[in-house]
Design a protein around this motif. Sequence first.
Motif, PDB file in Angstrom:
ATOM      1  N   LYS A 153     -11.956  -1.177   0.296  1.00  7.96           N
ATOM      2  CA  LYS A 153     -10.701  -1.795  -0.133  1.00  7.96           C
ATOM      3  C   LYS A 153      -9.557  -1.533   0.832  1.00  7.96           C
ATOM      4  O   LYS A 153      -8.582  -2.286   0.868  1.00  7.96           O
ATOM      5  CB  LYS A 153     -10.309  -1.254  -1.514  1.00  7.96           C
ATOM      6  CG  LYS A 153     -11.331  -1.515  -2.603  1.00  7.96           C
ATOM      7  CD  LYS A 153     -10.930  -0.796  -3.877  1.00  7.96           C
ATOM      8  CE  LYS A 153     -11.992  -0.896  -4.946  1.00  7.96           C
ATOM      9  NZ  LYS A 153     -11.638  -0.087  -6.148  1.00  7.96           N
ATOM     10  N   GLY A 154      -9.627  -0.428   1.577  1.00 10.59           N
ATOM     11  CA  GLY A 154      -8.524  -0.063   2.464  1.00 10.59           C
ATOM     12  C   GLY A 154      -8.955   0.981   3.465  1.00 10.59           C
ATOM     13  O   GLY A 154     -10.141   1.118   3.774  1.00 10.59           O
ATOM     14  N   LYS A 155      -8.003   1.770   3.941  1.00  6.74           N
ATOM     15  CA  LYS A 155      -8.271   2.736   5.004  1.00  6.74           C
ATOM     16  C   LYS A 155      -8.546   4.140   4.489  1.00  6.74           C
ATOM     17  O   LYS A 155      -8.903   5.021   5.264  1.00  6.74           O
ATOM     18  CB  LYS A 155      -7.074   2.785   5.965  1.00  6.74           C
ATOM     19  CG  LYS A 155      -6.798   1.470   6.692  1.00  6.74           C
ATOM     20  CD  LYS A 155      -5.606   1.601   7.625  1.00  6.74           C
ATOM     21  CE  LYS A 155      -5.343   0.301   8.368  1.00  6.74           C
ATOM     22  NZ  LYS A 155      -4.168   0.431   9.287  1.00  6.74           N
ATOM     23  N   LEU A 156      -8.385   4.359   3.172  1.00  4.80           N
ATOM     24  CA  LEU A 156      -8.501   5.702   2.603  1.00  4.80           C
ATOM     25  C   LEU A 156      -9.757   5.834   1.750  1.00  4.80           C
ATOM     26  O   LEU A 156     -10.022   4.985   0.890  1.00  4.80           O
ATOM     27  CB  LEU A 156      -7.265   6.014   1.747  1.00  4.80           C
ATOM     28  CG  LEU A 156      -7.293   7.309   0.929  1.00  4.80           C
ATOM     29  CD1 LEU A 156      -7.336   8.529   1.838  1.00  4.80           C
ATOM     30  CD2 LEU A 156      -6.072   7.370  -0.013  1.00  4.80           C
ATOM     31  N   LEU A 157     -10.519   6.919   1.997  1.00 11.07           N
ATOM     32  CA  LEU A 157     -11.686   7.254   1.178  1.00 11.07           C
ATOM     33  C   LEU A 157     -11.457   8.609   0.515  1.00 11.07           C
ATOM     34  O   LEU A 157     -11.136   9.592   1.186  1.00 11.07           O
ATOM     35  CB  LEU A 157     -12.947   7.317   2.038  1.00 11.07           C
ATOM     36  CG  LEU A 157     -14.237   7.746   1.317  1.00 11.07           C
ATOM     37  CD1 LEU A 157     -14.638   6.698   0.282  1.00 11.07           C
ATOM     38  CD2 LEU A 157     -15.362   7.987   2.310  1.00 11.07           C
ATOM     39  N   PHE A 212     -13.579   4.369   7.412  1.00 15.25           N
ATOM     40  CA  PHE A 212     -12.235   4.636   6.905  1.00 15.25           C
ATOM     41  C   PHE A 212     -11.427   5.432   7.920  1.00 15.25           C
ATOM     42  O   PHE A 212     -11.963   6.262   8.655  1.00 15.25           O
ATOM     43  CB  PHE A 212     -12.323   5.406   5.578  1.00 15.25           C
ATOM     44  CG  PHE A 212     -13.095   4.677   4.510  1.00 15.25           C
ATOM     45  CD1 PHE A 212     -12.451   3.802   3.650  1.00 15.25           C
ATOM     46  CD2 PHE A 212     -14.466   4.850   4.380  1.00 15.25           C
ATOM     47  CE1 PHE A 212     -13.162   3.114   2.672  1.00 15.25           C
ATOM     48  CE2 PHE A 212     -15.189   4.173   3.415  1.00 15.25           C
ATOM     49  CZ  PHE A 212     -14.532   3.295   2.564  1.00 15.25           C
ATOM     50  N   LYS A 213     -10.130   5.216   7.916  1.00 17.72           N
ATOM     51  CA  LYS A 213      -9.221   5.913   8.832  1.00 17.72           C
ATOM     52  C   LYS A 213      -8.827   7.285   8.294  1.00 17.72           C
ATOM     53  O   LYS A 213      -8.617   8.226   9.065  1.00 17.72           O
ATOM     54  CB  LYS A 213      -7.963   5.051   9.047  1.00 17.72           C
ATOM     55  CG  LYS A 213      -6.902   5.662   9.947  1.00 17.72           C
ATOM     56  CD  LYS A 213      -7.333   5.757  11.385  1.00 17.72           C
ATOM     57  CE  LYS A 213      -6.204   6.249  12.284  1.00 17.72           C
ATOM     58  NZ  LYS A 213      -6.638   6.424  13.687  1.00 17.72           N
ATOM     59  N   GLY A 239     -11.783   9.070  15.636  1.00 13.85           N
ATOM     60  CA  GLY A 239     -10.430   8.587  15.376  1.00 13.85           C
ATOM     61  C   GLY A 239      -9.932   8.799  13.961  1.00 13.85           C
ATOM     62  O   GLY A 239      -8.827   8.376  13.621  1.00 13.85           O
ATOM     63  N   GLY A 240     -10.723   9.463  13.122  1.00 17.79           N
ATOM     64  CA  GLY A 240     -10.335   9.660  11.730  1.00 17.79           C
ATOM     65  C   GLY A 240      -9.479  10.895  11.509  1.00 17.79           C
ATOM     66  O   GLY A 240      -9.402  11.788  12.350  1.00 17.79           O
TER      67      GLY A 240
END
Length: 362
Positions: A153-157, A212-213, A239-240
């Motif tokens: 859904k986005g960049k956060l897990l 994820f970022k 890169g996380g």
Amino acid sequence: GEKYTDFGNIDPTPAILKFPIKNTAPVLKWTKTTIIPSVSYPVMTLAWEASDLDGDESITGINIALNDTNNYITLKGGTRLVTLRCTNFNSANPVMDILVNGLEANMFSEKLSGIKLDDNNHIYVQAVDISGAKSSFISLPDQGSNWYVKKPKGKLLIIDDYTSGSTAANFYTSLFTNIHSGALVSKYDELDVENVKLPFQSITFLETMKLFKYIYWYTDTSPSMDLAAVSTQKYIQSGGKIAFSMVFQDSSDTFPFDKSYLQNFLPIDSLGQKKPLNFLITGATLMPSFPGSGYPILKTSSTISWVRTYGPNASSSNKIYDLTSNQLNGNIGFIDNTKTLFFIGLPLHQCDGNSGAVQQLL
């Protein structure tokens, strides 16, 4: 010797031995460790065994397909393990990378199409030998079962590594739903590593993280140390950025623990105590290590088991929080110099005695 005389007669009923010349098609089956979960993100590792009575070296190709066996890619015949990974999941036509042997350096030149996000999927594999004979396609999961692939859904897990009830999960669901006036609603994902077991976990888990970022990983007193040790630094190098809320119980046969193991993924030089404090009672204060740092003051809101302090490495990290109590004092939280790893040695859902402070921290 005896003199030989050839009369020139031909045996009218000679002995006959027939040798059938027939190619045998190869045979495929999944390895015992290839067990697909019912739900995952668009990353999966699978392995198979291939054999041929004419010699395994006669297998020249492995066909792999998603959902449609007419739309396959042919890999080298010696391929036995691949990781499938979709990184362009926001595309109208997403495709999957094929990492042979689970290695980024061995990415196959073609992409595998056919993935259906937020839907059920099937993987098919077939072996082909030098004569063109083909095995039957084997399917994963088995017919009648489903593999539902979730689109991030986005960049956060949020990684849920907590086994003791639903209190922590409910706290974080509320927190991330309301943080920044609801800015993260429907924009973050959750992975329950206690209940969702991935095949070839050290590979599949890391590649899932890399979708994820940002990652927030919270645990009880028996975190998944093996996963943290093999994945954290590789994830950061990709890169996380990652934040941990972790507690480590005393070492035992079922939970081996020592400083060297922590040093696989955390920048620490020492542990504050050889053995952790059995119980830290309610009301302990977590003070910012440096006044004016902007970090909120935290206070424990319930009794916490197995608490210890840490000696972070001074050249690669900075102290963030110091624990102050009548029972135990010392550093409890730190961040690395690159600001890609944050660690606090307490469960944050039990550190919200100053209401709203945890939300302010995150």
